[in-house]
Design a protein around this motif. Structure first.
Motif, PDB file in Angstrom:
ATOM      1  N   PHE A 142       0.755  -1.101   0.000  1.00 32.60           N
ATOM      2  CA  PHE A 142       0.092  -0.032  -0.015  1.00 32.60           C
ATOM      3  C   PHE A 142       0.766   1.271   0.040  1.00 32.60           C
ATOM      4  O   PHE A 142       1.677   1.464   0.889  1.00 32.60           O
ATOM      5  N   THR A 144       1.150   4.999   0.409  1.00 30.84           N
ATOM      6  CA  THR A 144       0.485   6.152   0.819  1.00 30.84           C
ATOM      7  C   THR A 144       0.711   7.412  -0.283  1.00 30.84           C
ATOM      8  O   THR A 144      -0.179   8.287  -0.237  1.00 30.84           O
ATOM      9  N   ALA A 147      -1.356   6.788  -3.157  1.00 35.20           N
ATOM     10  CA  ALA A 147      -2.832   6.761  -2.802  1.00 35.20           C
ATOM     11  C   ALA A 147      -3.317   8.253  -2.772  1.00 35.20           C
ATOM     12  O   ALA A 147      -4.493   8.615  -3.242  1.00 35.20           O
ATOM     13  N   ARG A 203      -2.587   5.000   6.009  1.00 29.64           N
ATOM     14  CA  ARG A 203      -2.849   4.261   5.188  1.00 29.64           C
ATOM     15  C   ARG A 203      -4.455   3.770   5.470  1.00 29.64           C
ATOM     16  O   ARG A 203      -5.253   3.668   4.366  1.00 29.64           O
ATOM     17  N   GLU A 207      -7.451   4.559   2.663  1.00 28.99           N
ATOM     18  CA  GLU A 207      -8.118   3.691   2.295  1.00 28.99           C
ATOM     19  C   GLU A 207      -9.529   3.895   2.153  1.00 28.99           C
ATOM     20  O   GLU A 207     -10.332   3.700   1.258  1.00 28.99           O
ATOM     21  N   LEU A 210     -10.310   6.784  -0.366  1.00 31.74           N
ATOM     22  CA  LEU A 210     -10.325   6.326  -2.068  1.00 31.74           C
ATOM     23  C   LEU A 210     -11.507   5.433  -1.941  1.00 31.74           C
ATOM     24  O   LEU A 210     -12.153   5.499  -3.304  1.00 31.74           O
ATOM     25  N   ALA A 219      -6.753   1.696  -6.964  1.00 32.54           N
ATOM     26  CA  ALA A 219      -5.385   2.060  -6.111  1.00 32.54           C
ATOM     27  C   ALA A 219      -4.812   0.625  -6.201  1.00 32.54           C
ATOM     28  O   ALA A 219      -3.568   0.278  -6.176  1.00 32.54           O
TER      29      ALA A 219
END
Length: 431
Positions: A142, A144, A147, A203, A207, A210, A219
């Motif tokens: 993941f 960031t 994102a 994160r 999340e 998003l 993503a």
């Protein structure tokens, strides 16, 4: 508050850094000002620098739960290459760890212990190569920073993201220090530990943001592509990337750049210092343009002044002499062969129809990226757009454009968004 800040305000996020729980959520105080994050919640962990301490960390992180925050510090500008000089981790149930990869160069055991976990990194593509060198390869990522780009944040540095999303201010004063220094000063270690302190919190908030924007699956496709990407192949003719190379036009001069760059790289690698500390790019270009016939002439050039010893000057002059002595057949060619279309500035003359397609395609991508709230290059790479416009499929249908984009490596989410608009742009007649 932005939408992402409201997401971060969810009660499931942990308050961190000692802020009173009644002072607001995340790090934003009741007055709305960000809270400085001055100390890791568990203090600065000791630096892991021996096998026994490493084994304890591996066991602790293997027993931890949830995503693991990962960061690495390099010594760019000080040392040769991009190796890691400090690795930072944090995971629920394990706390934080600072590992010295010079003293513990094989972290494959740690990588294996974290194989099933999602690794949370900021700007993952910067750290993954040096982590791979020491045996740490994630199966799930993941990112960031990425994102934040997909979610439309105007500033996506770690400090800016932590402040805008979580309401904490990170101290960023040690980002460009020489991390090969031993022992590492305590303020540097504090900074390093804080870099992973809130990474999982960030994160979690991103999340949710998003997901709110309908971009979470997009993503995930991007993160999967990062995790599965093979190591980058060695760059062909890296000497051609010497800063100021555009001034060098003649093949003999290019040979001087190549010889000096190669000699500098060999010395820098042997001494384990940044090549720029051995000889600057500017000095290399000056020598290439002047083609000095002897050491005396070389000394007069910028970058080869009186501070440079005679022995050093002679080794650089030897490299210049090698280039001067090469037969014409062994001189480098003026331009590196480039796969794909020519530079767009030449399209109007070479292929007006392609230039019209590119103009229409760029406008379409720009409008779509603005509507989706993300940078154009994250929606679809400029190189993909250029290649598609230079050699479009014979059938300008959405299906054909979809196939072409997939062949260029575009992700499914990107294709679904841009294929209809690009199909229309490709059909634009030349003026």
């Amino acid at each position: 508050m932005t939408d992402a800040q409201e997401t971060a305000a969810d009660s499931s996020l942990r308050t961190t850094g000692g802020a009173p729980p009644d002072e607001g959520v995340a790090g934003v105080s009741v007055e709305g000002t960000p809270t400085p994050l001055l100390e890791p919640r568990d203090g600065i962990p000791p630096v892991v620098a021996d096998p026994d301490a490493l084994a304890q960390v591996i066991a602790a992180f293997a027993a931890g739960t949830g995503p693991v925050a990962v960061d690495a510090e390099r010594a760019s500008g000080y040392r040769y290459g991009q190796r890691a000089y400090l690795v930072q981790l944090r995971r629920e149930g394990a706390g934080s760890a600072l590992i010295d990869p010079v003293a513990c160069p094989d972290l494959s055991g740690l990588g294996e212990a974290l194989a099933g976990a999602e690794w949370v990194l900021h700007a993952a593509t910067q750290d993954l190569p040096c982590l791979r060198e020491i045996g740490m390869v994630p199966s799930a990522v993941f990112d960031t920073e990425l994102a934040g780009r997909l979610a439309g944040f105007p500033r996506v540095g770690l400090g800016a993201m932590v402040e805008s999303v979580l309401g904490y201010v990170l101290e960023k004063g040690h980002s460009a220090v020489d991390w090969s220094t031993r022992p590492l000063p305590e303020p540097w270690l504090r900074y390093a530990a804080l870099d992973v302190e809130l990474l999982v919190d960030l994160r979690d908030a991103l999340e949710k943001e998003l997901d709110r924007q309908g971009k979470l699956e997009w993503a995930r496709e991007e993160f999967d592509a990062i995790a599965s990407a093979p190591p980058a192949p060695p760059r062909k003719d890296p000497w051609r990337r010497t800063s100021g190379m555009h001034k060098v036009r003649r093949r003999r001069q290019m040979a001087v750049v190549r010889e000096l760059w190669t000699a500098r790289d060999r010395i820098a690698q042997r001494r384990d210092v940044s090549p720029g500390k051995v000889l600057s790019d500017g000095a290399i270009v000056e020598a290439a343009l002047a083609l000095p016939p002897n050491v005396h002439a070389l000394t007069a050039l910028p970058g080869f002044g009186h501070r440079m010893g005679r022995r050093q000057l002679e080794q650089w002059q030897t490299a210049v002499d090698r280039a001067r002595a090469l037969p014409d057949a062994e001189l480098p060619q003026p331009g590196q062969a480039v796969a794909g279309p020519p530079p767009p500035r030449s399209w109007a003359d070479r292929d007006p129809a392609a230039a019209a397609r590119l103009s229409a395609a760029r406008a379409a991508v720009s409008a779509l990226a603005e509507r989706l709230g993300m940078p154009q290059e994250n929606l679809i790479t400029p190189d993909t757009v250029r290649r598609l416009c230079w050699e479009p499929p014979a059938d300008l249908s959405v299906t054909s454009v979809t196939s072409a984009l997939a062949a260029y490596g575009a992700r499914p989410w990107q294709i679904s968004q841009v294929a209809p608009a690009l199909a229309t742009a490709l059909a634009t007649p030349a003026p």
